[in-house]
Motif scaffolding. Structure first.
Motif, PDB file in Angstrom:
ATOM      1  N   ALA A 134      53.019  79.955  38.672  1.00 20.90           N
ATOM      2  CA  ALA A 134      54.091  80.845  39.110  1.00 20.90           C
ATOM      3  C   ALA A 134      53.892  81.273  40.561  1.00 20.90           C
ATOM      4  N   TYR A 135      52.632  81.557  40.932  1.00 20.27           N
ATOM      5  CA  TYR A 135      52.384  82.032  42.288  1.00 20.27           C
ATOM      6  C   TYR A 135      52.522  80.912  43.311  1.00 20.27           C
ATOM      7  N   THR A 136      52.015  79.751  42.974  1.00 16.55           N
ATOM      8  CA  THR A 136      52.101  78.631  43.917  1.00 16.55           C
ATOM      9  C   THR A 136      53.533  78.139  44.089  1.00 16.55           C
ATOM     10  N   ASP A 137      54.381  78.402  43.091  1.00 12.71           N
ATOM     11  CA  ASP A 137      55.785  77.983  43.206  1.00 12.71           C
ATOM     12  C   ASP A 137      56.603  78.923  44.076  1.00 12.71           C
ATOM     13  N   MET A 138      56.015  80.100  44.401  1.00  9.36           N
ATOM     14  CA  MET A 138      56.743  81.053  45.238  1.00  9.36           C
ATOM     15  C   MET A 138      56.844  80.555  46.676  1.00  9.36           C
ATOM     16  N   THR A 139      57.909  80.937  47.319  1.00 10.34           N
ATOM     17  CA  THR A 139      58.026  80.650  48.750  1.00 10.34           C
ATOM     18  C   THR A 139      57.320  81.756  49.527  1.00 10.34           C
ATOM     19  N   SER A 140      57.035  81.518  50.770  1.00  6.20           N
ATOM     20  CA  SER A 140      56.373  82.530  51.593  1.00  6.20           C
ATOM     21  C   SER A 140      57.228  83.788  51.705  1.00  6.20           C
ATOM     22  N   GLU A 141      58.558  83.620  51.710  1.00  3.35           N
ATOM     23  CA  GLU A 141      59.448  84.777  51.778  1.00  3.35           C
ATOM     24  C   GLU A 141      59.326  85.639  50.518  1.00  3.35           C
ATOM     25  N   GLU A 142      59.222  84.980  49.371  1.00  5.78           N
ATOM     26  CA  GLU A 142      59.071  85.723  48.120  1.00  5.78           C
ATOM     27  C   GLU A 142      57.749  86.475  48.098  1.00  5.78           C
ATOM     28  N   ARG A 143      56.695  85.845  48.552  1.00  6.06           N
ATOM     29  CA  ARG A 143      55.389  86.499  48.578  1.00  6.06           C
ATOM     30  C   ARG A 143      55.420  87.727  49.490  1.00  6.06           C
ATOM     31  N   GLN A 144      56.065  87.599  50.632  1.00  3.31           N
ATOM     32  CA  GLN A 144      56.134  88.712  51.570  1.00  3.31           C
ATOM     33  C   GLN A 144      56.966  89.847  50.988  1.00  3.31           C
ATOM     34  N   ARG A 145      58.041  89.512  50.281  1.00  5.85           N
ATOM     35  CA  ARG A 145      58.871  90.546  49.675  1.00  5.85           C
ATOM     36  C   ARG A 145      58.082  91.332  48.630  1.00  5.85           C
ATOM     37  N   LEU A 146      57.345  90.625  47.794  1.00  3.87           N
ATOM     38  CA  LEU A 146      56.539  91.292  46.770  1.00  3.87           C
ATOM     39  C   LEU A 146      55.448  92.160  47.389  1.00  3.87           C
ATOM     40  N   MET A 147      54.846  91.683  48.470  1.00  6.40           N
ATOM     41  CA  MET A 147      53.797  92.467  49.117  1.00  6.40           C
ATOM     42  C   MET A 147      54.383  93.710  49.780  1.00  6.40           C
ATOM     43  N   ASP A 148      55.578  93.596  50.348  1.00  7.75           N
ATOM     44  CA  ASP A 148      56.228  94.768  50.934  1.00  7.75           C
ATOM     45  C   ASP A 148      56.504  95.821  49.863  1.00  7.75           C
ATOM     46  N   ASP A 150      54.765  96.223  47.154  1.00 10.32           N
ATOM     47  CA  ASP A 150      53.464  96.796  46.799  1.00 10.32           C
ATOM     48  C   ASP A 150      53.027  97.830  47.823  1.00 10.32           C
ATOM     49  N   MET A 151      53.258  97.561  49.101  1.00 10.75           N
ATOM     50  CA  MET A 151      52.851  98.502  50.135  1.00 10.75           C
ATOM     51  C   MET A 151      53.629  99.808  50.032  1.00 10.75           C
ATOM     52  N   ALA A 152      54.864  99.730  49.549  1.00  9.43           N
ATOM     53  CA  ALA A 152      55.647 100.952  49.335  1.00  9.43           C
ATOM     54  C   ALA A 152      55.023 101.777  48.209  1.00  9.43           C
ATOM     55  N   LEU A 153      54.530 101.098  47.178  1.00 16.21           N
ATOM     56  CA  LEU A 153      53.853 101.794  46.082  1.00 16.21           C
ATOM     57  C   LEU A 153      52.557 102.428  46.560  1.00 16.21           C
ATOM     58  N   VAL A 154      51.833 101.746  47.425  1.00 15.31           N
ATOM     59  CA  VAL A 154      50.575 102.279  47.959  1.00 15.31           C
ATOM     60  C   VAL A 154      50.844 103.498  48.834  1.00 15.31           C
ATOM     61  N   ASP A 155      51.901 103.452  49.618  1.00 10.70           N
ATOM     62  CA  ASP A 155      52.270 104.606  50.446  1.00 10.70           C
ATOM     63  C   ASP A 155      52.554 105.825  49.568  1.00 10.70           C
ATOM     64  N   ALA A 156      53.256 105.594  48.451  1.00 10.42           N
ATOM     65  CA  ALA A 156      53.572 106.695  47.542  1.00 10.42           C
ATOM     66  C   ALA A 156      52.322 107.241  46.861  1.00 10.42           C
ATOM     67  N   VAL A 252      31.877 106.940  44.027  1.00 10.47           N
ATOM     68  CA  VAL A 252      32.731 107.572  43.018  1.00 10.47           C
ATOM     69  C   VAL A 252      33.959 106.706  42.792  1.00 10.47           C
ATOM     70  N   ILE A 253      34.334 106.536  41.528  1.00  9.40           N
ATOM     71  CA  ILE A 253      35.491 105.715  41.191  1.00  9.40           C
ATOM     72  C   ILE A 253      36.777 106.478  41.520  1.00  9.40           C
ATOM     73  N   LEU A 254      37.659 105.855  42.314  1.00 13.44           N
ATOM     74  CA  LEU A 254      38.974 106.418  42.605  1.00 13.44           C
ATOM     75  C   LEU A 254      40.017 105.750  41.696  1.00 13.44           C
ATOM     76  N   SER A 255      41.241 106.235  41.750  1.00 13.90           N
ATOM     77  CA  SER A 255      42.319 105.591  40.999  1.00 13.90           C
ATOM     78  C   SER A 255      42.517 104.185  41.518  1.00 13.90           C
ATOM     79  N   PRO A 256      42.862 103.240  40.650  1.00 12.64           N
ATOM     80  CA  PRO A 256      43.109 101.875  41.111  1.00 12.64           C
ATOM     81  C   PRO A 256      44.341 101.834  42.013  1.00 12.64           C
ATOM     82  N   THR A 257      44.387 100.867  42.886  1.00 11.99           N
ATOM     83  CA  THR A 257      45.550 100.744  43.749  1.00 11.99           C
ATOM     84  C   THR A 257      46.793 100.447  42.924  1.00 11.99           C
ATOM     85  N   ALA A 258      47.921 100.977  43.363  1.00 12.97           N
ATOM     86  CA  ALA A 258      49.190 100.767  42.661  1.00 12.97           C
ATOM     87  C   ALA A 258      49.811  99.424  42.999  1.00 12.97           C
ATOM     88  N   GLY A 259      49.260  98.737  43.968  1.00 11.53           N
ATOM     89  CA  GLY A 259      49.801  97.430  44.359  1.00 11.53           C
ATOM     90  C   GLY A 259      49.685  96.426  43.221  1.00 11.53           C
TER      91      GLY A 259
END
Length: 342
Positions: A134-148, A150-156, A252-259
Protein backbone atom coordinates in the motif's frame (compact mmCIF):
# COMPACT_ATOMS: atom_id res chain seq x y z
CA UNK A 1 17.30 -100.60 45.89
CA UNK A 2 13.77 -99.83 44.76
CA UNK A 3 13.64 -96.85 47.14
CA UNK A 4 16.97 -95.62 45.88
CA UNK A 5 15.84 -95.95 42.29
CA UNK A 6 12.66 -94.06 43.13
CA UNK A 7 14.56 -91.25 44.77
CA UNK A 8 16.90 -91.15 41.79
CA UNK A 9 13.93 -90.75 39.47
CA UNK A 10 12.58 -87.80 41.50
CA UNK A 11 15.75 -85.78 41.11
CA UNK A 12 16.81 -86.92 37.70
CA UNK A 13 15.86 -83.52 36.17
CA UNK A 14 19.25 -82.18 37.24
CA UNK A 15 22.34 -84.26 36.51
CA UNK A 16 24.29 -82.71 39.36
CA UNK A 17 21.67 -83.68 41.95
CA UNK A 18 21.38 -87.24 40.58
CA UNK A 19 25.12 -87.66 40.79
CA UNK A 20 25.13 -86.48 44.38
CA UNK A 21 22.39 -88.94 45.29
CA UNK A 22 24.29 -91.82 43.78
CA UNK A 23 27.21 -91.06 46.09
CA UNK A 24 25.33 -89.88 49.18
CA UNK A 25 21.53 -90.26 49.20
CA UNK A 26 21.00 -88.05 52.28
CA UNK A 27 23.17 -85.24 50.97
CA UNK A 28 21.57 -85.40 47.53
CA UNK A 29 18.09 -85.12 48.99
CA UNK A 30 19.02 -82.06 51.04
CA UNK A 31 20.67 -80.45 48.00
CA UNK A 32 17.61 -81.01 45.85
CA UNK A 33 15.30 -79.45 48.42
CA UNK A 34 17.61 -76.42 48.85
CA UNK A 35 17.88 -75.97 45.08
CA UNK A 36 14.11 -76.12 44.67
CA UNK A 37 13.58 -73.53 47.40
CA UNK A 38 16.16 -71.20 45.84
CA UNK A 39 14.42 -71.37 42.50
CA UNK A 40 11.09 -70.61 44.11
CA UNK A 41 12.50 -67.65 46.04
CA UNK A 42 14.09 -66.21 42.91
CA UNK A 43 10.87 -66.66 40.97
CA UNK A 44 8.84 -65.00 43.72
CA UNK A 45 11.32 -62.08 43.96
CA UNK A 46 11.27 -61.48 40.21
CA UNK A 47 7.50 -61.72 39.93
CA UNK A 48 7.07 -59.44 42.96
CA UNK A 49 9.43 -56.83 41.54
CA UNK A 50 7.63 -56.89 38.19
CA UNK A 51 4.24 -56.57 39.89
CA UNK A 52 5.34 -53.63 42.04
CA UNK A 53 6.95 -51.90 39.06
CA UNK A 54 3.76 -52.38 37.08
CA UNK A 55 1.69 -50.97 39.93
CA UNK A 56 3.99 -47.92 40.23
CA UNK A 57 3.60 -47.25 36.50
CA UNK A 58 -0.17 -47.68 36.66
CA UNK A 59 -0.48 -45.44 39.71
CA UNK A 60 1.63 -42.72 38.04
CA UNK A 61 -0.34 -42.80 34.77
CA UNK A 62 -3.77 -42.94 36.38
CA UNK A 63 -3.01 -40.13 38.83
CA UNK A 64 -1.35 -37.92 36.21
CA UNK A 65 -4.06 -38.31 33.60
CA UNK A 66 -7.05 -38.07 35.91
CA UNK A 67 -8.83 -40.80 33.86
CA UNK A 68 -11.12 -43.42 35.38
CA UNK A 69 -9.23 -46.68 35.13
CA UNK A 70 -11.03 -48.37 38.03
CA UNK A 71 -11.32 -51.76 36.35
CA UNK A 72 -7.64 -51.86 35.43
CA UNK A 73 -6.65 -50.62 38.89
CA UNK A 74 -8.76 -53.33 40.52
CA UNK A 75 -7.08 -56.05 38.46
CA UNK A 76 -3.61 -54.72 39.26
CA UNK A 77 -4.40 -54.35 42.97
CA UNK A 78 -5.77 -57.88 43.15
CA UNK A 79 -2.52 -59.21 41.70
CA UNK A 80 -0.33 -57.50 44.34
CA UNK A 81 -0.29 -57.98 48.14
CA UNK A 82 -1.97 -55.32 50.26
CA UNK A 83 1.38 -54.30 51.79
CA UNK A 84 2.75 -53.48 48.35
CA UNK A 85 -0.34 -51.40 47.54
CA UNK A 86 0.11 -49.44 50.77
CA UNK A 87 3.77 -48.81 49.95
CA UNK A 88 2.87 -47.49 46.51
CA UNK A 89 0.17 -45.22 47.93
CA UNK A 90 2.66 -43.82 50.47
CA UNK A 91 5.25 -43.28 47.74
CA UNK A 92 2.81 -41.22 45.69
CA UNK A 93 1.27 -39.36 48.63
CA UNK A 94 2.81 -36.02 47.56
CA UNK A 95 1.61 -36.23 43.94
CA UNK A 96 -1.94 -34.96 44.40
CA UNK A 97 -4.45 -34.82 41.57
CA UNK A 98 -4.54 -31.05 41.88
CA UNK A 99 -0.78 -30.77 41.32
CA UNK A 100 -1.02 -33.02 38.29
CA UNK A 101 -3.96 -31.08 36.90
CA UNK A 102 -2.15 -27.79 37.45
CA UNK A 103 0.83 -29.14 35.52
CA UNK A 104 -1.46 -30.20 32.68
CA UNK A 105 -3.17 -26.82 32.67
CA UNK A 106 0.20 -25.08 32.62
CA UNK A 107 1.40 -27.15 29.68
CA UNK A 108 -1.84 -26.56 27.81
CA UNK A 109 -1.65 -22.82 28.48
CA UNK A 110 1.90 -22.68 27.16
CA UNK A 111 0.90 -24.64 24.08
CA UNK A 112 -2.06 -22.33 23.42
CA UNK A 113 0.14 -19.26 23.96
CA UNK A 114 2.70 -20.61 21.49
CA UNK A 115 -0.01 -21.21 18.90
CA UNK A 116 -1.43 -17.74 19.43
CA UNK A 117 2.04 -16.23 19.12
CA UNK A 118 2.58 -18.11 15.86
CA UNK A 119 -0.80 -16.96 14.56
CA UNK A 120 -0.09 -13.39 15.63
CA UNK A 121 3.30 -13.45 13.90
CA UNK A 122 1.77 -14.90 10.74
CA UNK A 123 -0.99 -12.29 10.75
CA UNK A 124 1.51 -9.51 11.33
CA UNK A 125 3.62 -10.85 8.50
CA UNK A 126 0.62 -10.71 6.18
CA UNK A 127 -0.18 -7.21 7.44
CA UNK A 128 3.43 -6.23 6.78
CA UNK A 129 3.21 -7.32 3.16
CA UNK A 130 -0.08 -5.46 2.72
CA UNK A 131 1.32 -2.30 4.33
CA UNK A 132 4.45 -2.36 2.21
CA UNK A 133 2.45 -2.75 -0.98
CA UNK A 134 0.00 0.00 0.00
CA UNK A 135 2.79 2.43 0.87
CA UNK A 136 4.93 1.72 -2.16
CA UNK A 137 1.90 2.18 -4.41
CA UNK A 138 1.44 5.73 -3.12
CA UNK A 139 2.60 8.64 -5.19
CA UNK A 140 4.95 11.21 -3.70
CA UNK A 141 2.06 13.69 -3.61
CA UNK A 142 -0.04 11.29 -1.55
CA UNK A 143 2.81 10.71 0.88
CA UNK A 144 3.32 14.44 1.32
CA UNK A 145 -0.40 14.99 1.89
CA UNK A 146 -0.51 12.34 4.61
CA UNK A 147 2.60 13.75 6.28
CA UNK A 148 1.12 17.26 6.25
CA UNK A 149 -1.96 15.88 8.00
CA UNK A 150 0.26 14.21 10.58
CA UNK A 151 2.15 17.43 11.24
CA UNK A 152 -1.16 19.17 11.93
CA UNK A 153 -1.91 16.50 14.54
CA UNK A 154 1.53 16.99 16.10
CA UNK A 155 0.99 20.75 16.27
CA UNK A 156 -2.28 20.15 18.12
CA UNK A 157 -0.47 17.85 20.52
CA UNK A 158 2.54 20.11 21.12
CA UNK A 159 1.15 21.90 24.19
CA UNK A 160 0.48 18.57 25.92
CA UNK A 161 3.94 17.22 25.08
CA UNK A 162 5.56 20.44 26.30
CA UNK A 163 3.83 20.11 29.67
CA UNK A 164 4.87 16.45 29.94
CA UNK A 165 8.45 17.36 29.04
CA UNK A 166 8.54 19.97 31.80
CA UNK A 167 7.28 17.42 34.32
CA UNK A 168 9.87 14.94 33.09
CA UNK A 169 12.62 17.54 33.55
CA UNK A 170 11.46 18.11 37.13
CA UNK A 171 11.58 14.36 37.86
CA UNK A 172 15.03 14.07 36.34
CA UNK A 173 16.33 16.94 38.49
CA UNK A 174 14.74 15.48 41.62
CA UNK A 175 16.32 12.08 40.92
CA UNK A 176 19.69 13.70 40.32
CA UNK A 177 19.60 15.48 43.69
CA UNK A 178 18.46 12.32 45.50
CA UNK A 179 21.25 10.29 43.96
CA UNK A 180 23.83 12.95 44.83
CA UNK A 181 22.62 13.05 48.46
CA UNK A 182 22.84 9.27 48.72
CA UNK A 183 26.36 9.30 47.30
CA UNK A 184 27.46 12.03 49.75
CA UNK A 185 26.11 10.18 52.76
CA UNK A 186 27.34 6.81 51.59
CA UNK A 187 23.83 5.39 51.86
CA UNK A 188 21.51 3.74 49.40
CA UNK A 189 19.24 5.60 47.00
CA UNK A 190 15.82 6.05 48.59
CA UNK A 191 12.45 7.26 47.39
CA UNK A 192 11.48 10.92 47.32
CA UNK A 193 8.14 12.67 47.63
CA UNK A 194 7.28 11.96 43.99
CA UNK A 195 9.66 9.19 42.95
CA UNK A 196 10.16 5.61 44.05
CA UNK A 197 13.65 4.31 44.75
CA UNK A 198 13.51 2.53 41.40
CA UNK A 199 12.58 5.77 39.61
CA UNK A 200 15.48 7.56 41.25
CA UNK A 201 17.82 4.74 40.28
CA UNK A 202 16.57 4.72 36.67
CA UNK A 203 16.77 8.46 36.16
CA UNK A 204 20.15 8.87 37.83
CA UNK A 205 21.74 6.05 35.83
CA UNK A 206 24.18 6.88 33.05
CA UNK A 207 25.44 5.21 29.90
CA UNK A 208 23.68 4.15 26.74
CA UNK A 209 22.44 1.21 24.72
CA UNK A 210 21.72 0.38 21.12
CA UNK A 211 17.96 0.29 20.50
CA UNK A 212 18.28 -3.27 19.16
CA UNK A 213 20.82 -5.73 20.53
CA UNK A 214 20.64 -8.63 18.08
CA UNK A 215 19.20 -9.90 14.82
CA UNK A 216 19.11 -6.52 13.07
CA UNK A 217 20.88 -4.59 10.32
CA UNK A 218 21.52 -0.92 9.60
CA UNK A 219 18.98 0.44 7.12
CA UNK A 220 18.14 3.83 5.64
CA UNK A 221 20.00 6.66 7.32
CA UNK A 222 19.02 10.18 8.34
CA UNK A 223 18.77 12.57 5.38
CA UNK A 224 18.56 9.87 2.71
CA UNK A 225 16.29 10.71 -0.21
CA UNK A 226 14.14 8.34 -2.19
CA UNK A 227 10.73 6.94 -1.34
CA UNK A 228 9.98 9.43 1.45
CA UNK A 229 7.86 12.54 1.14
CA UNK A 230 10.94 14.76 1.48
CA UNK A 231 13.84 12.84 3.02
CA UNK A 232 14.39 10.17 5.66
CA UNK A 233 14.03 11.76 9.08
CA UNK A 234 15.58 9.05 11.26
CA UNK A 235 17.64 5.86 11.30
CA UNK A 236 16.15 2.49 10.29
CA UNK A 237 17.06 -0.83 11.88
CA UNK A 238 15.48 -3.65 9.82
CA UNK A 239 14.67 -6.66 12.04
CA UNK A 240 12.09 -9.45 12.27
CA UNK A 241 8.71 -8.68 13.80
CA UNK A 242 8.86 -9.17 17.56
CA UNK A 243 12.54 -8.23 17.97
CA UNK A 244 12.96 -6.50 21.38
CA UNK A 245 13.51 -2.73 21.41
CA UNK A 246 15.39 -1.01 24.26
CA UNK A 247 15.68 2.53 25.59
CA UNK A 248 18.96 4.03 24.40
CA UNK A 249 19.32 6.18 27.54
CA UNK A 250 17.54 6.84 30.82
CA UNK A 251 14.52 9.10 30.85
CA UNK A 252 10.78 9.57 31.27
CA UNK A 253 8.16 8.19 28.90
CA UNK A 254 6.10 10.92 27.17
CA UNK A 255 2.87 10.48 25.23
CA UNK A 256 3.41 8.85 21.84
CA UNK A 257 3.39 11.13 18.84
CA UNK A 258 -0.02 11.65 17.26
CA UNK A 259 1.46 11.36 13.78
CA UNK A 260 -0.13 8.34 12.10
CA UNK A 261 3.04 7.57 10.15
CA UNK A 262 4.73 6.24 13.34
CA UNK A 263 2.06 3.67 14.21
CA UNK A 264 2.57 2.25 17.70
CA UNK A 265 5.45 4.29 19.10
CA UNK A 266 7.30 5.32 22.26
CA UNK A 267 8.81 8.72 23.06
CA UNK A 268 11.42 9.18 25.81
CA UNK A 269 12.58 12.50 27.25
CA UNK A 270 16.24 12.23 28.34
CA UNK A 271 18.36 14.03 30.93
CA UNK A 272 20.10 16.19 28.30
CA UNK A 273 16.73 17.72 27.39
CA UNK A 274 16.46 15.85 24.11
CA UNK A 275 14.07 13.05 23.19
CA UNK A 276 14.04 9.86 21.15
CA UNK A 277 11.13 8.34 19.23
CA UNK A 278 10.79 4.63 18.41
CA UNK A 279 8.27 4.01 15.62
CA UNK A 280 6.38 1.16 13.87
CA UNK A 281 6.30 -1.09 16.96
CA UNK A 282 4.15 -4.20 17.04
CA UNK A 283 3.67 -3.65 20.79
CA UNK A 284 4.98 -1.41 23.56
CA UNK A 285 5.48 -2.35 27.22
CA UNK A 286 5.85 1.09 28.84
CA UNK A 287 3.34 3.84 29.61
CA UNK A 288 3.36 7.62 29.80
CA UNK A 289 4.97 8.92 32.98
CA UNK A 290 7.06 5.81 33.68
CA UNK A 291 10.83 6.00 34.06
CA UNK A 292 13.34 3.83 32.20
CA UNK A 293 17.07 3.27 32.22
CA UNK A 294 19.40 2.57 29.32
CA UNK A 295 18.92 -0.92 27.93
CA UNK A 296 15.44 -1.39 29.40
CA UNK A 297 12.85 -3.16 27.23
CA UNK A 298 10.23 -0.77 25.87
CA UNK A 299 8.59 -2.71 23.03
CA UNK A 300 8.95 -4.90 19.96
CA UNK A 301 9.64 -4.38 16.28
CA UNK A 302 6.60 -4.28 14.04
CA UNK A 303 5.19 -2.73 10.88
CA UNK A 304 2.47 -0.41 12.23
CA UNK A 305 1.90 3.00 10.69
CA UNK A 306 3.32 3.76 7.24
CA UNK A 307 6.24 1.43 6.75
CA UNK A 308 8.16 -0.33 3.98
CA UNK A 309 8.53 -3.46 6.12
CA UNK A 310 9.37 -4.74 9.59
CA UNK A 311 11.92 -2.44 11.21
CA UNK A 312 12.55 0.08 13.96
CA UNK A 313 12.56 3.70 12.82
CA UNK A 314 14.33 5.81 15.44
CA UNK A 315 14.38 9.60 15.58
CA UNK A 316 16.19 12.07 17.82
CA UNK A 317 14.95 15.54 18.82
CA UNK A 318 17.26 18.11 20.34
CA UNK A 319 16.18 20.05 23.46
CA UNK A 320 13.25 22.36 22.75
CA UNK A 321 11.99 20.44 19.69
CA UNK A 322 8.57 18.79 19.93
CA UNK A 323 8.87 15.03 19.38
CA UNK A 324 7.01 14.11 16.21
CA UNK A 325 7.97 17.21 14.25
CA UNK A 326 9.97 15.03 11.87
CA UNK A 327 11.47 17.80 9.77
CA UNK A 328 13.05 19.30 12.88
CA UNK A 329 14.64 16.01 13.94
CA UNK A 330 18.42 15.43 14.05
CA UNK A 331 20.62 12.47 13.16
CA UNK A 332 19.97 9.77 15.80
CA UNK A 333 23.29 8.06 15.06
CA UNK A 334 25.12 11.18 16.26
CA UNK A 335 23.22 10.92 19.55
CA UNK A 336 24.06 7.22 19.87
CA UNK A 337 27.72 8.01 19.26
CA UNK A 338 27.58 10.63 22.03
CA UNK A 339 26.42 7.80 24.32
CA UNK A 340 29.37 5.70 23.22
CA UNK A 341 27.31 2.89 21.73
CA UNK A 342 27.46 3.49 17.96
Amino acid sequence: MKDAAKRGAQVDFEGDVAELEANDPGRAQRGAVAFGLSRKLIALSVSGAVAVAALFSLAFVSRGSGLDNSSESADATAAVPAAAVAAVEEGFADRSEEVSRNAVRSNLSEAVADEKAKDRTANMGASSEDAVKAYTDMTSEERQRLMDEDMALVDAQSAKLKKEAEEAARKLEEAKKAAAAAAASGGEVTETADLSAEDVSNLSSTGGSMPLKSNYSIGAWFGKTGSWSRYHTGQDFPAPIGTPIYAVASGVILSPTAGGWAGTNVVIRHSNGGATLYAHMSRKVVNTGETVKAGQLIGYVGVTGRSFGAHLHMEYYKPGVTPGKVYEASDPMAFLRSLGVA
